[in-house]
Design an enzyme around this catalytic site. Sequence first.
Site, PDB file in Angstrom:
ATOM      1  N   ARG A 261       0.860  -1.169   0.000  1.00 41.32           N
ATOM      2  CA  ARG A 261       0.000   0.000   0.000  1.00 41.32           C
ATOM      3  C   ARG A 261       0.907   1.233   0.000  1.00 41.32           C
ATOM      4  NH1 ARG A 261      -3.270   2.867   4.799  1.00 41.32           N
ATOM      5  NH2 ARG A 261      -4.446   4.265   3.483  1.00 41.32           N
TER       6      ARG A 261
ATOM      7  N   HIS B  17      -7.851   7.170   0.323  1.00 41.68           N
ATOM      8  CA  HIS B  17      -8.775   6.041   0.583  1.00 41.68           C
ATOM      9  C   HIS B  17      -9.315   5.439  -0.724  1.00 41.68           C
ATOM     10  CE1 HIS B  17      -9.970   8.030   4.681  1.00 41.68           C
ATOM     11  NE2 HIS B  17      -9.013   7.139   4.872  1.00 41.68           N
TER      12      HIS B  17
ATOM     13  N   LEU C 238     -15.794   6.153   6.728  1.00 40.68           N
ATOM     14  CA  LEU C 238     -15.792   6.873   8.005  1.00 40.68           C
ATOM     15  C   LEU C 238     -15.025   6.070   9.048  1.00 40.68           C
ATOM     16  CD1 LEU C 238     -19.611   7.853   8.008  1.00 40.68           C
ATOM     17  CD2 LEU C 238     -17.703   9.062   6.911  1.00 40.68           C
ATOM     18  N   GLY C 239     -13.787   6.500   9.303  1.00 39.19           N
ATOM     19  CA  GLY C 239     -12.959   5.826  10.320  1.00 39.19           C
ATOM     20  C   GLY C 239     -12.256   6.898  11.119  1.00 39.19           C
TER      21      GLY C 239
ATOM     22  N   GLY D 279      -9.594   8.418   9.929  1.00 34.84           N
ATOM     23  CA  GLY D 279      -9.574   9.340   8.802  1.00 34.84           C
ATOM     24  C   GLY D 279     -10.848   9.070   8.023  1.00 34.84           C
TER      25      GLY D 279
ATOM     26  N   PHE E 212     -14.409   7.265  18.355  1.00 39.69           N
ATOM     27  CA  PHE E 212     -15.853   7.538  18.394  1.00 39.69           C
ATOM     28  C   PHE E 212     -16.583   6.728  19.465  1.00 39.69           C
ATOM     29  CE2 PHE E 212     -16.917  10.452  14.993  1.00 39.69           C
ATOM     30  CZ  PHE E 212     -15.730  10.501  14.277  1.00 39.69           C
TER      31      PHE E 212
ATOM     32  N   GLY F  80     -14.293   1.752  10.012  1.00 39.82           N
ATOM     33  CA  GLY F  80     -14.582   1.491  11.425  1.00 39.82           C
ATOM     34  C   GLY F  80     -15.930   1.993  11.887  1.00 39.82           C
TER      35      GLY F  80
ATOM     36  N   GLU G  17     -19.058   1.043   9.353  1.00 42.21           N
ATOM     37  CA  GLU G  17     -19.477  -0.361   9.427  1.00 42.21           C
ATOM     38  C   GLU G  17     -20.108  -0.701  10.775  1.00 42.21           C
ATOM     39  OE1 GLU G  17     -15.928  -2.678   8.620  1.00 42.21           O
ATOM     40  OE2 GLU G  17     -15.506  -1.433   6.874  1.00 42.21           O
ATOM     41  N   ASN G  18     -19.690   0.049  11.819  1.00 39.36           N
ATOM     42  CA  ASN G  18     -20.035  -0.390  13.181  1.00 39.36           C
ATOM     43  C   ASN G  18     -20.948   0.523  13.977  1.00 39.36           C
ATOM     44  OD1 ASN G  18     -18.388  -2.840  13.358  1.00 39.36           O
ATOM     45  ND2 ASN G  18     -16.692  -1.422  13.050  1.00 39.36           N
TER      46      ASN G  18
ATOM     47  N   GLU H  71      -9.358  -3.382   2.023  1.00 34.99           N
ATOM     48  CA  GLU H  71      -8.293  -2.820   1.187  1.00 34.99           C
ATOM     49  C   GLU H  71      -7.232  -3.873   0.870  1.00 34.99           C
ATOM     50  OE1 GLU H  71      -7.836   1.681   2.590  1.00 34.99           O
ATOM     51  OE2 GLU H  71      -8.537   0.374   4.166  1.00 34.99           O
TER      52      GLU H  71
END
Length: 399
Positions: free
Chosen positions: A91, A180, A209-210, A212, A284, A331, A334-335, A384
């Site tokens: 990456r 991203h 949305l994480g 970053g 968060f 992060g 998804e959660n 990723e």
Amino acid sequence: MKVLVINCGSSSLKYQLINMDNESVLAKGLVERIGIEGSILTQKVEGRDKYIIQQPMKDHKDAIKLVLNALVDKVNGVINDMSEISAVGHRVVHGGEKYASSVLIDDVVMKSLEECVKLAPLHNPPNIIGINACKELMPSTPMVAVFDTAFHQTMPEEAYMYALPYDYYTDYGIRKYGFHGTSHKYVASKAAEAMGKDIKDLNIITCHLGNGSSVTAIKGGVSIDTSMGFTPLEGLAMGTRSGNIDPAIVSFLVKELNVSVEEVSDILNKKSGVLGISGVSSDFRDIEDAAAEGNKRAQLALDLFNYKVKQYVGAYAATLGGVDCIVFTAGLGENSPETREAICHGLEFLGAKLDTAKNKVRGKLTQINTDDSKVCIFTIPTDEEMMIAKDTMEIVSHK
Ligand code: ADP
């Protein structure tokens, strides 16, 4: 074919060994505290206990040596010999304007990665160190660079140019690059697949949305705008990054706080965002907990974050000329059902109606819109590493 995926940070390294014959993850791991006291490698293999190695690692070469040892370890490993690794996918954060897709690494590529260091001084150097370390340890294994910026190279000029003197673009490369990309591309293709439609016929807004965070407008499968810019500081408020602010605040703070521009940059990158607003945390989960206990600044941080995401969704619906699908990933995307609900609230005018019962889901691909919603809404786990492994396999197979 087995592909090793490497994601090198300044003092950490994430890796996955993927068997591309059946797209299964053989092992995944994390090396932390490279070059500092307390270096540690943690490797996970499905169905087994965690394998932990704690020993000093003075640099990334030491770390990669240890990763290879862990993978071939007689008891805890998953392969017999390093030669089973057919290729390595790295990456790389910044590919500048040179790379609109992944590329086989050779001396010319290495030179252009060096040239991109100016554009990503925090991110590209560890990526380059990781590639060099792998090349030393596995000199005959082909390696591929997969760029965070590549997917966004399709943005039109009016989207990527800043309204600055034009020469700053030609002389210094100042423009929007976006980041991203691997994640936005992956979840958009998964959404099209789940809708049973050709991505060429779809307008998709992807919200990564994480820690970053970025939002991307994808038309016919290509990125036409994205919220991060010249650096990952632009756009949404994030864990510790301010996102968009009035640029005049920078010179104001330099004078008012009597600090250097670098110190202000540090404040905008590391002390702002939801951490700066809440004063609680950049995570968060901590902020949601504090807000639930009545902490008003924590609630403000969440409200501000969600408001900014919603604004981008609205803006990109206009950019795309309508939207068929909104995707939440990473992060938080998804959660956190609460985040998705707050962002979707009020988007009914676009034809996007969230089903709050279906939305009560974490970490698995789920369609979460009501049956009468014109817009499909999904939460899709990003991957990723799999995307990097696929690109790597494709490039290595055609070389
Ligand atoms: P990055 O890769 O940018 O470091 P991630 O995509 O792993 O970040 O996202 C990390 C963020 O996701 C954390 O800050 C955390 O706040 C958020 N997150 C993870 N799980 C949850 C959860 N169950 N509820 C709310 N937020 C979560």
